[in-house]
Design an enzyme around this catalytic site. Structure first.
Site, PDB file in Angstrom:
ATOM      1  N   LYS A  77       0.839  -1.196   0.000  1.00 56.47           N
ATOM      2  CA  LYS A  77       0.000   0.000   0.000  1.00 56.47           C
ATOM      3  C   LYS A  77       0.881   1.256   0.000  1.00 56.47           C
ATOM      4  CE  LYS A  77      -3.836   1.995   2.736  1.00 56.47           C
ATOM      5  NZ  LYS A  77      -4.632   1.886   3.984  1.00 56.47           N
ATOM      6  N   SER A 152      -9.720   1.916   3.138  1.00 54.39           N
ATOM      7  CA  SER A 152      -8.858   2.648   2.248  1.00 54.39           C
ATOM      8  C   SER A 152      -7.852   1.782   1.486  1.00 54.39           C
ATOM      9  CB  SER A 152      -8.093   3.701   3.045  1.00 54.39           C
ATOM     10  OG  SER A 152      -7.226   3.092   3.989  1.00 54.39           O
ATOM     11  N   SER A 176      -9.816  -0.414   7.382  1.00 56.49           N
ATOM     12  CA  SER A 176      -9.254  -0.335   6.025  1.00 56.49           C
ATOM     13  C   SER A 176      -8.561  -1.586   5.515  1.00 56.49           C
ATOM     14  CB  SER A 176      -8.280   0.828   5.932  1.00 56.49           C
ATOM     15  OG  SER A 176      -8.996   2.020   5.782  1.00 56.49           O
TER      16      SER A 176
HETATM   17  N1  GLN Z   1     -12.990   4.197   6.441  1.00 51.95           N
HETATM   18  C1  GLN Z   1     -12.437   4.689   7.658  1.00 51.95           C
HETATM   19  C2  GLN Z   1     -12.037   6.123   7.482  1.00 51.95           C
HETATM   20  O1  GLN Z   1     -12.390   6.658   6.495  1.00 51.95           O
HETATM   21  C3  GLN Z   1     -11.261   3.851   8.063  1.00 51.95           C
HETATM   22  C4  GLN Z   1     -10.057   4.150   7.284  1.00 51.95           C
HETATM   23  C5  GLN Z   1      -8.890   3.328   7.694  1.00 51.95           C
HETATM   24  O2  GLN Z   1      -9.033   2.323   8.368  1.00 51.95           O
HETATM   25  N2  GLN Z   1      -7.719   3.813   7.301  1.00 51.95           N
HETATM   26  O3  GLN Z   1     -11.397   6.720   8.290  1.00 51.95           O
END
Ligand code: GLN
Length: 484
Positions: A77, A152, A176
């Protein structure tokens, strides 16, 4: 095809010298060339460098070296530092930044023999649930290219589901890893807070962020976790807890393990097909010998609200360093304040700006006590709910997401709807406990993967992996391939 193999399958063939690391790497590169124009899991990759690493692995294999990931291509990532590779967090603000060093997790992958290649797409700075917040275009779900892969870490999930890499790394602050793993039909593991060093991970919300693997099966997740875990003097939040051989826990014997089913999780907003798949998975685990116990996590309903105070507060502090002076892109101004404002105005996307503004607000004097401090207190109540439940059960079972993958654009204009897609994953981060998502079925029309979430005690990854593995081996879901 070699790119379709799991880590354990490929490692066995490499060790037996049936195939070479170069062939395996080339198979992944060929697959990227064939499908990534449609999937867009990768922001970039350096094929020549991957093959140089593969040749070095082949030499080591020829010399009889034995390492758990020797010759296995793993993609990363775009939020983790890999020496001499671009690091952008899918944001414009980092410009042409090239990482000068390896994150500890990357160092450990390399020491275990992995071929570390490619930068995977994500929501900008890991803020989002769909990968639509990337500054470089959305990643598509390999099961249906009109749909999001989750986020994400959407690129990390899509790359595994599309067989463009043998495994990948992602990060999980509020879901995420688990949410995209569920929506793309792979295994995703968020370890206990402190299990894997975050040195070299660009911070979003430091009290929540964890690094973890995306894999094609549970055994591979156990292997990756074992390689990356351990205390690190460069991350003071890493914990000096011994690292077991996680693969030893995969013995199929889950008789008598107590599994908690939180009544708060099987309610409104849960898609009926997702509910049916999770209900069936509960039955299956029961059949395998687990004992199902209804539990209550009464503060769950506050998790999303608490998360969006704590995560935004931390992000507003962490992202202050992107000021046009230290890293990447710069837009000049008459004085430093104008330079900061112009750089940040041009460099950050709308969701990142929204979060910085929210986070600055909740930390501002006069509001700190009303929002941030209160959220921290509720966070403790959420963690205590789990610790209390774990006096009675060994692990907890829930859906990973309320629905299967939604359409690109369906929620991008409605941040609140987007935030709610993490309703089942967020409290795990607030509590600091481990969570794993694995496939537990498909919706009918269209056919989309459904994820099952298993939550463990702090440092209870072995139990989570044991349960997940027993379930996986008794069901067909992980064998299905996305129709690309
Ligand atoms: N979807 C969540 C957010 O927008 C979690 C994101 C994540 O785990 N990096 O913050």
């Amino acid at each position: 095809m070699l790119n379709q193999l799991t880590i354990s399958q490929l490692a066995a063939k490499l060790a037996a010298r049936e195939v070479s690391a170069r062939e395996a790497t080339q198979a992944c590169l060929d697959r990227i060339a064939a499908v990534d124009g449609r999937v867009h899991a990768f922001l970039s990759h350096d094929a020549a460098d991957a093959l140089v690493q593969a040749d070095a692995a082949d030499k080591a294999l020829a010399a009889g070296e034995k390492k758990p990931l020797l010759g296995v291509p793993i993609a990363i990532k775009d939020v983790l530092a890999v020496k001499n590779q671009p690091l952008n967090c899918a944001s414009k603000i980092l410009g042409n930044f090239i990482s000068p060093y390896d994150a500890t997790a990357i160092e450990k992958l390399k020491a275990a023999g992995a071929i570390v290649f490619g930068r995977l797409n994500m929501d900008e700075f890991a803020m989002g649930s769909s990968t639509e917040n990337s500054a470089f275009g959305v990643t598509k779900n390999p099961w249906d290219l009109a749909r999001i892969p989750g986020g994400s870490s959407g690129g990390s999930a899509a790359a595994v589901a599309a067989d463009e890499a043998i495994a990948t790394l992602g990060t999980d602050t509020g879901g995420s890893i688990r949410q995209p793993a569920a929506l793309c039909g792979c295994v995703g593991l968020k370890p206990t807070y402190g299990r894997i060093s975050r040195y070299g991970l660009v911070a979003f919300a430091s009290s929540l962020d964890q690094i973890g693997p995306f894999t094609k099966d549970v055994r591979d997740a156990a292997t990756m976790l074992g390689v990356m875990s351990g205390v690190d003097p460069r991350d003071s939040t890493s914990v000096p807890q011994p690292v077991p051989d996680y693969t030893k826990a995969l013995d199929g014997n889950i008789k008598g393990l107590k599994l908690g089913l939180p009544k708060e999780y099987m309610v409104g907003g849960l898609d009926p097909e997702v509910k049916a798949a999770v209900d069936a998975a509960v039955k299956q685990l029961e059949k395998l010998g687990a004992e199902i116990v209804e539990i209550s996590l009464p503060h769950t309903e506050h998790a999303v609200a608490v998360y969006y105070i704590i995560a935004t507060a931390e992000c507003s502090a962490n992202l202050a360093r992107f000021d046009g002076i230290r890293y990447g892109a710069r837009v000049d101004g008459a004085d430093p304040i104008e330079l900061y404002a112009r750089t940040r105005g041009a460099g950050f996307g709308p969701e990142v700006k929204r979060r910085i503004i929210l986070g600055t607000y909740v930390l501002s004097s006069g509001y700190y006590d009303a929002y941030y401090l209160r959220a921290q207190k509720v966070r403790t109540l959420i963690r205590n709910d789990f610790l209390k439940a774990y006096e009675k059960v060994d692990a907890i079972i829930t859906p990973t997401t309320p629905t299967a993958a939604f359409k690109i654009g369906e929620k991008s204009d409605d941040p609140l709807q987007m935030y709610l897609s993490d309703i089942f994953t967020i409290s795990c981060n607030l509590a600091g406990i481990p969570g794993l998502s694995l496939p537990c079925g498909f919706t009918k029309n269209p056919k989309l993967p459904i994820g099952l979430q298993l939550l463990g005690k702090p440092f209870g990854e072995e139990t989570v992996l044991k349960l997940a593995h027993a379930y996986e081996q008794s069901t067909p879901w992980h064998k299905e391939k996305a129709p690309l």
